[in-house]
Design a protein around this motif. Structure first.
Motif, PDB file in Angstrom:
ATOM      1  N   TYR A 126       0.870  -1.305   0.007  1.00  0.00           N
ATOM      2  CA  TYR A 126       0.151   0.208   0.037  1.00  0.00           C
ATOM      3  C   TYR A 126       0.808   1.184   0.074  1.00  0.00           C
ATOM      4  CZ  TYR A 126      -3.632  -3.040   1.796  1.00  0.00           C
ATOM      5  OH  TYR A 126      -4.915  -3.950   2.037  1.00  0.00           O
ATOM      6  N   GLN A 143       0.579   5.229   1.668  1.00  0.00           N
ATOM      7  CA  GLN A 143      -0.613   6.004   2.339  1.00  0.00           C
ATOM      8  C   GLN A 143       0.004   7.567   2.268  1.00  0.00           C
ATOM      9  OE1 GLN A 143      -0.020   6.142   6.789  1.00  0.00           O
ATOM     10  NE2 GLN A 143      -1.522   7.374   6.773  1.00  0.00           N
ATOM     11  N   GLY A 164      -4.984  12.354   3.662  1.00  0.00           N
ATOM     12  CA  GLY A 164      -6.248  12.641   3.094  1.00  0.00           C
ATOM     13  C   GLY A 164      -6.758  11.466   2.234  1.00  0.00           C
ATOM     14  N   LEU A 165      -5.935  10.706   1.760  1.00  0.00           N
ATOM     15  CA  LEU A 165      -6.329   9.369   0.782  1.00  0.00           C
ATOM     16  C   LEU A 165      -6.211   8.058   1.468  1.00  0.00           C
ATOM     17  CD1 LEU A 165      -4.353  10.718  -2.348  1.00  0.00           C
ATOM     18  CD2 LEU A 165      -6.507  11.044  -1.750  1.00  0.00           C
ATOM     19  N   GLY A 166      -5.840   7.886   2.641  1.00  0.00           N
ATOM     20  CA  GLY A 166      -5.899   6.744   3.301  1.00  0.00           C
ATOM     21  C   GLY A 166      -4.902   5.658   2.771  1.00  0.00           C
ATOM     22  N   LEU A 167      -5.269   4.477   2.769  1.00  0.00           N
ATOM     23  CA  LEU A 167      -4.496   3.254   2.256  1.00  0.00           C
ATOM     24  C   LEU A 167      -4.752   2.951   0.849  1.00  0.00           C
ATOM     25  CD1 LEU A 167      -3.653   3.402   5.469  1.00  0.00           C
ATOM     26  CD2 LEU A 167      -3.216   0.911   4.917  1.00  0.00           C
ATOM     27  N   LEU A 198      -4.279   0.601  -2.302  1.00  0.00           N
ATOM     28  CA  LEU A 198      -3.545  -0.801  -2.698  1.00  0.00           C
ATOM     29  C   LEU A 198      -2.840  -0.623  -3.917  1.00  0.00           C
ATOM     30  CD1 LEU A 198      -3.286  -3.633  -1.930  1.00  0.00           C
ATOM     31  CD2 LEU A 198      -5.377  -4.285  -3.091  1.00  0.00           C
ATOM     32  N   MET A 227       4.285   7.378   1.989  1.00  0.00           N
ATOM     33  CA  MET A 227       4.764   6.184   2.959  1.00  0.00           C
ATOM     34  C   MET A 227       4.222   4.930   2.326  1.00  0.00           C
ATOM     35  SD  MET A 227       5.555   5.075   6.059  1.00  0.00           S
ATOM     36  CE  MET A 227       5.317   6.141   7.268  1.00  0.00           C
ATOM     37  N   LEU A 259       3.644   0.990   2.830  1.00  0.00           N
ATOM     38  CA  LEU A 259       3.206  -0.159   3.966  1.00  0.00           C
ATOM     39  C   LEU A 259       3.116  -1.610   3.072  1.00  0.00           C
ATOM     40  CD1 LEU A 259       0.700   2.076   5.789  1.00  0.00           C
ATOM     41  CD2 LEU A 259       2.851   1.310   6.717  1.00  0.00           C
ATOM     42  N   GLY A 271       6.499   0.377   7.649  1.00  0.00           N
ATOM     43  CA  GLY A 271       6.701   1.461   6.716  1.00  0.00           C
ATOM     44  C   GLY A 271       7.813   2.105   6.402  1.00  0.00           C
TER      45      GLY A 271
END
Lengths: 111, 110
Positions: free
Chosen positions: B35, B37, B40-43, B45, B88, B90, B104
């Protein structure tokens, strides 16, 4: 298209009070829901989950509620503690192994 | 306890460089994920893998590739890094629904 939505980017709560974090989803095929907690510079950690056959699951101070008809779930933290300050992500799955994540809510617990 | 490790916590690369991000899990999980990160966009995929040598595109695979030669290891490759890949990253692994994340890698592309 965002299938899982967390409409509140941030939330501030006094220590000892209840924190309620909300999450909405659009896919009626989702059958398992999870909450993750993330501290800065760390990976998310699993917090609590709920299956679609239940409407409530409790683990200590954390309770997740699921309202399937409204396609809504919420995480309640009682009592809130300063160490709970983090970003919380909700996630859902249709039963496949990949999760759909919301954009996160930053919780700040004020001492 | 499940342990997912990532090769670097912080990485700075130049535009156009090839970048390798490594992820290793020690719980014999079949599924592994990458993922990114962003605020404002979250995780989101990038890619995932259900088995050795298998890969599936996620929501944002453009500009990335992956490799899974061994069950415990899943690599993310940026063929030619660009500034919009500063993020970031993950890695996660799972057997069923619950995914376990690594710490991360904060990648900066200048």
């Amino acid at each position: 298209d965002q299938q899982v939505k967390q409409n509140s980017p941030s939330l501030s709560v006094q220590e000892g009070r209840i924190s309620i974090l909300n999450c909405d989803y659009t896919n009626s095929m989702f059958d398992y829901f999870l909450w993750y907690k993330k501290y800065p510079a760390e990976g998310p950690t699993f917090l609590i989950s709920i299956s679609s056959i239940k409407d409530k699951n409790e683990d200590g101070r954390f309770t997740v509620f699921l309202n399937k008809s409204a396609k809504h779930l919420s995480l309640h933290i009682v009592p809130s503690q300063p160490g709970d300050s983090a970003v919380y992500f909700c996630a859902s799955t249709t039963g496949a192994n990949n999760l759909f994540f919301g954009t996160g809510t930053r919780l700040t617990v004020i001492p | 306890d499940v342990k997912v490790t990532q090769s670097s916590r912080y990485l700075v690369k130049r535009t156009g460089e090839k970048v390798f991000l490594e992820c290793v899990q020690d719980m014999d999980h079949e599924n592994m994920f990458w993922y990114r990160q962003d605020p404002g966009l979250g995780l989101r995929l990038i890619y995932f893998s259900y088995d050795v040598k298998m890969k599936e595109k996620g929501d944002i695979p453009e500009g990335y590739s992956v490799s899974r030669e061994k069950k415990e290891r899943f690599s993310l490759i940026l063929e030619s890094a660009s500034t919009n890949q500063t993020s970031m990253y993950l890695c996660a692994s799972s057997r069923h629904y619950e995914q376990y994340f690594g710490p991360g890698t904060r990648l900066t592309v200048t």
